[in-house]
Design an enzyme around this catalytic site. Structure first.
Site, PDB file in Angstrom:
ATOM      1  N   LYS A   4       0.834  -1.210   0.000  1.00  0.00           N
ATOM      2  CA  LYS A   4       0.000   0.000   0.000  1.00  0.00           C
ATOM      3  C   LYS A   4       0.865   1.253   0.000  1.00  0.00           C
ATOM      4  CE  LYS A   4      -4.043  -1.897   2.332  1.00  0.00           C
ATOM      5  NZ  LYS A   4      -4.906  -1.796   3.516  1.00  0.00           N
ATOM      6  N   PRO A  27      -5.689   6.143   6.611  1.00  0.00           N
ATOM      7  CA  PRO A  27      -6.534   6.028   7.801  1.00  0.00           C
ATOM      8  C   PRO A  27      -5.849   5.203   8.880  1.00  0.00           C
ATOM      9  CG  PRO A  27      -7.232   4.434   6.177  1.00  0.00           C
ATOM     10  CD  PRO A  27      -6.110   5.244   5.552  1.00  0.00           C
ATOM     11  N   LEU A  29      -6.624   2.478  12.069  1.00  0.00           N
ATOM     12  CA  LEU A  29      -7.477   1.296  12.064  1.00  0.00           C
ATOM     13  C   LEU A  29      -8.918   1.778  12.121  1.00  0.00           C
ATOM     14  CD1 LEU A  29      -5.569  -1.091  14.488  1.00  0.00           C
ATOM     15  CD2 LEU A  29      -5.757  -1.262  12.008  1.00  0.00           C
ATOM     16  N   VAL A  30      -9.713   1.336  11.183  1.00  0.00           N
ATOM     17  CA  VAL A  30     -11.089   1.809  11.038  1.00  0.00           C
ATOM     18  C   VAL A  30     -12.013   0.973  11.914  1.00  0.00           C
ATOM     19  CG1 VAL A  30     -12.955   2.256   9.413  1.00  0.00           C
ATOM     20  CG2 VAL A  30     -10.574   2.553   8.684  1.00  0.00           C
ATOM     21  N   SER A  43      -9.565  -4.395   9.509  1.00  0.00           N
ATOM     22  CA  SER A  43      -9.187  -3.369  10.470  1.00  0.00           C
ATOM     23  C   SER A  43      -9.866  -3.618  11.818  1.00  0.00           C
ATOM     24  CB  SER A  43      -9.587  -1.999   9.911  1.00  0.00           C
ATOM     25  OG  SER A  43      -9.029  -0.966  10.651  1.00  0.00           O
TER      26      SER A  43
END
Length: 172
Positions: A4, A27, A29-30, A43
């Site tokens: 990524k 982002p 951790l969602v 996540s």
């Protein structure tokens, strides 16, 4: 994580070399409620490994803490709002970190033990817990543009926990 990062670097370089505006959002951790009711997103599995005991994902969160020095967290609604916010700002450029909170693994465990007392005995604990080296991941660039988070850690976890319990996605 490496793939990524390399893809993001290439996209930013390509945009720069070809006169294309490229903006990326990194982002944390969602967490929070998500679309599926039959499985848990990666996540969320990583965060919930602290409670559910999934060794594979627990190693991921330990690695993240080791590499970054803290664990960045963001609510799903806030990451969506950050995308919209940056699309609407013509002066947005390059990369933005999006994490309402950033805390050490130990602090995250302490938060869970305090706010979810019923889960205290389910928390993953290490005898060889690393020395806390809290280095907050910063959303300063995004905040300086005027973005604000709707959810903090307590609200984001509350919604995530309600969701996994309601949909029986976490076995304790």
């Amino acid at each position: 994580m490496i793939a990524k990062t390399l893809a993001e670097q290439e996209a930013l370089k390509y945009g720069l070399n070809n006169g294309i505006e490229v903006v990326s959002i990194l982002p944390g951790l969602v967490i929070g409620p998500w679309l599926t009711t039959t499985s848990v997103i990666t996540s969320a599995q990583t965060i919930l490994a602290l409670i559910g005991g999934n060794d594979k994902f627990y190693e991921v969160i330990k690695f993240l803490d080791f590499m970054l020095g803290s664990i960045p967290i963001v609510h799903i609604d806030d990451i969506c709002n950050a995308h919209i916010f940056l699309m609407e700002h013509t002066n947005a450029q390059n990369r933005y970190i999006c994490a309402s909170d950033s805390l050490s693994l130990k602090s995250l465990k302490d938060f869970l033990a305090k706010h979810y007392v019923q889960l205290k005995n389910s928390l993953m604990l290490d005898d060889d817990e690393q020395i806390e080296r809290y280095l907050p991941v910063s959303s300063k660039k995004l905040l300086d543009m005027g973005f604000s988070y709707k959810y903090g850690l307590p609200e984001a976890f509350k919604e995530a926990m309600e969701y996994v319990i309601k949909n029986e996605l976490l076995k304790l």
